[in-house]
Design a protein around this motif. Structure first.
Motif, short mmCIF file in Angstrom:
data_model
loop_
_atom_site.label_atom_id
_atom_site.label_comp_id
_atom_site.label_asym_id
_atom_site.label_seq_id
_atom_site.Cartn_x
_atom_site.Cartn_y
_atom_site.Cartn_z
N ASP A 88 0.63 -1.08 0.16
CA ASP A 88 -0.29 -0.47 0.04
C ASP A 88 0.75 1.49 0.20
OD1 ASP A 88 -2.05 1.79 0.50
OD2 ASP A 88 -3.14 0.96 2.32
N ASP A 89 0.99 2.19 -1.30
CA ASP A 89 1.71 3.19 -1.23
C ASP A 89 1.27 4.25 -0.38
OD1 ASP A 89 -0.34 2.98 -3.15
OD2 ASP A 89 1.92 3.96 -4.64
N LEU A 90 -0.21 4.23 -0.47
CA LEU A 90 -0.48 6.21 -0.07
C LEU A 90 0.34 6.93 1.11
CD1 LEU A 90 -3.33 7.66 -0.30
CD2 LEU A 90 -4.09 6.56 2.05
N ASP A 91 0.98 6.37 1.72
CA ASP A 91 1.51 7.04 3.03
C ASP A 91 2.70 7.56 1.53
OD1 ASP A 91 -0.25 8.01 4.98
OD2 ASP A 91 0.72 4.95 5.55
N PHE A 92 3.41 5.99 1.61
CA PHE A 92 4.57 6.68 0.70
C PHE A 92 4.22 7.79 -0.37
CE2 PHE A 92 8.30 5.45 -2.75
CZ PHE A 92 9.04 5.49 -1.81
N ALA A 93 3.34 8.15 -1.68
CA ALA A 93 2.85 9.14 -2.08
C ALA A 93 3.15 10.38 -1.44
CB ALA A 93 1.99 8.58 -2.84
N GLY A 94 2.08 10.21 -0.66
CA GLY A 94 2.41 11.38 0.23
C GLY A 94 3.80 12.09 0.90
N VAL A 95 4.46 11.36 1.34
CA VAL A 95 5.56 12.07 1.56
C VAL A 95 6.34 12.49 0.15
CG1 VAL A 95 8.23 11.68 1.83
CG2 VAL A 95 5.79 9.96 2.87
N HIS A 96 6.03 11.71 -1.06
CA HIS A 96 6.66 12.54 -2.00
C HIS A 96 5.90 14.10 -2.56
CE1 HIS A 96 8.38 8.59 -3.25
NE2 HIS A 96 9.10 8.79 -4.26
N ARG B 120 -6.21 -0.54 -2.84
CA ARG B 120 -5.60 -0.15 -1.34
C ARG B 120 -4.92 -1.74 -1.01
NH1 ARG B 120 -6.02 4.53 3.18
NH2 ARG B 120 -3.62 3.44 3.47
N LEU B 121 -6.13 -1.95 -0.71
CA LEU B 121 -5.75 -3.33 -0.26
C LEU B 121 -5.87 -4.36 -1.45
CD1 LEU B 121 -9.24 -3.69 2.35
CD2 LEU B 121 -6.45 -4.08 3.13
N LYS B 122 -5.72 -4.82 -2.52
CA LYS B 122 -5.61 -5.10 -3.60
C LYS B 122 -4.11 -4.84 -3.98
CE LYS B 122 -10.02 -6.01 -5.67
NZ LYS B 122 -10.80 -5.28 -7.15
N ASP B 123 -3.74 -3.48 -3.80
CA ASP B 123 -1.99 -3.55 -3.37
C ASP B 123 -1.06 -4.92 -2.44
OD1 ASP B 123 -1.95 -1.43 -5.43
OD2 ASP B 123 -1.86 0.34 -4.15
N SER B 124 -1.76 -4.31 -1.61
CA SER B 124 -1.00 -5.24 -0.82
C SER B 124 -1.37 -6.70 -1.09
CB SER B 124 -1.64 -5.07 1.22
OG SER B 124 -1.90 -3.96 0.64
N VAL B 125 -2.02 -7.40 -1.14
CA VAL B 125 -2.83 -8.44 -1.83
C VAL B 125 -1.37 -9.19 -2.93
CG1 VAL B 125 -4.00 -10.20 -2.88
CG2 VAL B 125 -4.86 -8.80 -0.95
N ILE B 126 -1.74 -8.18 -3.88
CA ILE B 126 -0.09 -8.48 -4.95
C ILE B 126 0.33 -8.64 -5.02
CG2 ILE B 126 0.05 -7.43 -7.38
CD1 ILE B 126 -2.55 -8.86 -7.67
N ALA B 127 1.20 -7.70 -3.93
CA ALA B 127 2.41 -7.25 -3.16
C ALA B 127 2.79 -8.38 -2.40
CB ALA B 127 2.57 -6.50 -2.73
#
Length: 722
Positions: free
Chosen positions: A393-401, A601-608
């Motif tokens: 889940d890259d929501l927080d990572f995107a937020g830092v950018h 967001r959860l599908k991001d985590s599942v695929i990862a």
């Protein structure tokens, strides 16, 4: 004190005295300054003369040396050459202060109508109350020019001598039919990018603002500032080159695309050792990525790309001040190309050969921001990066950018993700019999996807650190005997019809009582929870609610959850459990809660998790017994700009949906907060687990169905909890 008599109120006291009369001479003397021509004073000079700002809990004079990079953008707003100024940068860098400085200049030096547009009316009101009013009150030159009538100072406007400052929000009537000398747009990327009706939008806020300044010809200007908030548009993106060295990747909307239309200025430092110019960016911060985030941040330094000299964070204020005196500073793309190097020449904003565009644009990197530290920036970046690598889940990572660094975000390309194929999943499949939980299992979840003629079921076993594997997968086609028309005249059962017959859902009640042996042990596990899709065929949501209420009356309400998916990557949370606003019948949804899932967001985590074959931490294993059809359902979707979508020609994705339901349920129960050295009773190992059942014949999946749950261990656990 003044006293007077009133027929209705009697004697009235404490009436404030009337203001003294003014003579015509005094009125003329007060109005004469309005006839002065605009002062030839820069915005920054005017701010230092008239504006006071909060500094460490007190009010002090504006100082250009605090954030030197704001001087040129705010000063250039008075240029006759440019119709617009665009500033892209991180939060807490002084962006919004520039707009207040421009407004102060208009109040004291160049009277004329100015309009400031905020994201929403609520934000506009908050800005007036928390920022503008205190600044006026504490700045004598501004307070002196503010009108004294009640209607001169409201949330929507401030009337000063000779000028009007309007405060609005992005709707068509705020940006229509009004002439403004200056329009200031704050937090542009958080505004609606198209104003007007959805079926016939008028224009963007930027486009409508440009129309408002036309009457003022070359004196008019639109100033927009924002952190970026739109992801990179990979279809439109073109890489920066020697001919476009300051180009930012095209985004799906917002201020970055406006910046690319302008002069494309970047902030440069001049190395004190080699005199080379370079942009102080986050990419040039050097630190050990293997250290803990806090320790990595403490050792972060800036490295000169020309000579390799190192600067610590304490040098940043000095480097910014030196840049203001032309030892660096803002450099923009020019119109000429160096014949020897083949590179676009960089020039100052006042150079006649600056890029030919009506907009002066600036992109500022958070590494040089005055109000942030390198240690904090690196710590937040590394914390978000590592969380992204674990969860997907890259929501927080995107937020830092966006907010910390001030650059558009592009999701990293993962080679493992590209290589995630049916063959790869089969290669790394876990050898485990069907209906047997692995030895590391701590709890079981059951997921139900509802279709028009069946219930699709998946059972998952969960271990430490989010490791999981499917241990059963099947479909329920037959309704219970007591359901209406369960059998036809020929004695054959009809297919379940969840939307039509509420009783058909009763076949799901037994899922909470299933027992799954734990491999190599003398115990089994009953499900911690059963999560059932609230969406489905027409009529199912009402029947699902009836089913849950029935289970709740029988004391099983805590075992069953109804889930509903929420699309998009910007949901407020990954999982939240709350009552629906209204039931499908139009009434209030009383007494029932839905497990809301941010499915994309959860599908991001599942695929990862599916691609995590080198570590058990957060990994989702595939069992060898799973057939190719159900296995392929995990890879049925592709990640798009707005969310995950079914691949072309693919119809079934139930296994992926099951995986999302299971992850949502585990996170809701507290999976991410578990201390595995002292876990709670629902995920502890051994027979003390709340859902553990002793078995006479280990690893016998069929016999597990017939073993009743003993009463004594359960009572012992209950007493222990008390």
């Amino acid at each position: 004190m003044v006293m007077m008599l009133d027929r209705g109120m009697g004697q009235v006291s404490r009436i404030p005295p009337l203001p003294p009369f003014l003579t015509p001479e005094e009125l003329v003397a007060d109005a004469l300054p309005l006839l002065d021509p605009p002062s030839r004073v820069s915005v920054t000079d005017a701010a230092e003369r008239s504006l006071r700002v909060p500094i460490a809990g007190r009010w002090g004079g504006y100082d250009r040396n605090v954030a030197p990079y704001t001087v040129e953008p705010q000063d250039i707003s008075q240029s006759r050459r440019f119709k617009g100024v665009i500033f892209v940068g991180p939060s807490q860098s002084g962006k919004s202060q520039m707009l207040l400085s421009v407004a102060a200049h208009a109040i004291t030096c160049a009277p004329g109508p100015v309009q400031l547009i905020h994201m929403t009316k609520t934000d506009a009101d908050a800005w007036v109350e928390e920022k503008l009013d205190p600044a006026i009150l504490n700045s004598p030159l501004l307070a002196e020019r503010l009108g004294k009538a009640r209607e001169d100072s409201t949330f929507s406007r401030k009337r000063f001598k000779g000028m009007r400052l309007g405060i609005g929000y992005p709707v068509p009537n705020q940006l229509s039919s009004r002439s403004q000398r200056m329009v200031l747009l704050t937090d542009y990327d958080h505004m609606p990018q198209r104003l007007g009706p959805k079926d016939a939008p008028e224009a963007s806020p930027w486009g409508m603002a440009l129309q408002r300044i036309r009457t003022f010809l070359s004196r008019g200007c639109v100033f927009a500032e924002s952190t970026p908030a739109f992801p990179v548009d990979e279809m439109m993106m073109r890489p920066a080159s020697a001919l476009e060295p300051h180009l930012l990747p095209a985004t799906t909307g917002g201020i970055v695309n406006l910046y690319n239309e302008g002069t494309r200025g970047r902030w440069y430092w001049q190395c004190m050792d080699c005199d080379g110019l370079y942009e102080p960016s986050f990419a040039r911060l050097d630190y050990d990525r293997d250290l803990d985030p806090g320790e990595a941040g403490d050792m972060a330094v800036m490295v000169c790309p020309h000579c390799g000299s190192v600067l610590s964070h304490r040098h940043k204020p000095e480097m910014n001040r030196r840049a203001m005196s032309h030892h660096g500073g803002w450099l923009h793309e020019g119109r000429e190309v160096d014949e020897e190097t083949g590179q676009r020449r960089l020039v100052r904003i006042d150079d006649p050969l600056v890029r030919n565009t009506p907009f002066a644009s600036y992109a500022f990197n958070g590494a040089a921001a005055a109000f942030s530290s390198w240690s904090g920036l690196v710590e937040r970046y590394e914390t978000a990066r590592r969380a992204f690598e674990i969860s997907g889940d890259d929501l927080d990572f995107a937020g830092v950018h966006y907010t910390e660094i001030g650059v558009p975000y592009q999701r990293p390309k993962d080679d493992d993700e590209d290589a995630l194929t049916l063959e790869m999943l089969q290669q790394h499949a876990l050898s485990l019999p069907k209906r047997i939980a692995p030895s590391w299992a701590r709890f079981i979840t059951v997921q139900v996807d509802v279709q028009g003629n069946r219930f699709e079921v998946m059972v998952m076993a969960w271990g430490e650190d989010g490791q999981r594997v499917a241990i059963d997968r099947y479909a329920i086609h037959q309704p219970p005997d007591h359901a209406p028309n369960a059998k036809g005249d020929d004695g054959k059962y009809r297919a379940v019809d969840p939307g039509r017959y509420a009783q058909d859902a009763d076949v799901l009640a037994e899922l909470a009582d299933l027992v799954f042996p734990v491999d190599g042990t003398d115990r089994g596990l009953k499900p911690l929870a059963v999560v059932i899709d609230f969406n489905g065929p027409k009529g199912w949501s009402d029947n699902a609610e009836k089913f849950w209420r029935k289970q709740n009356r029988e004391g099983q309400g805590g075992k069953f959850f109804l889930s509903i998916g929420r699309g998009g990557f910007n949901q407020r949370d990954r999982v939240w459990h709350e009552a629906p606003e209204r039931s499908s019948g139009g009434g209030k949804g009383r007494g029932i809660k839905l497990l809301n899932m941010a499915v994309d967001r959860l599908k991001d985590s599942v695929i990862a998790a599916l691609g995590r074959t080198d570590t058990p931490v957060g990994a989702q294993h595939i069992p060898q017994w799973m057939g190719a059809e159900h296995l392929a359902e995990h890879l049925a979707e592709i990640r798009g700009e707005k969310g995950w979508e079914l691949k072309k020609g693919v119809l079934r994705n139930e296994s992926l949906d099951h995986s999302v339901q299971g992850l949502a349920m585990a996170e809701h129960k507290g999976l991410n907060r578990v201390n595995w050295e002292a876990p709670p009773e629902w995920c502890v190992a051994g027979l003390t687990n709340l859902n553990a059942v002793p078995l006479a014949r280990p690893n016998d999946a069929e016999s597990a169905r017939d073993v009743p749950t003993p009463e004594i261990p359960r009572k012992i656990n209950f007493l222990r909890r008390r």
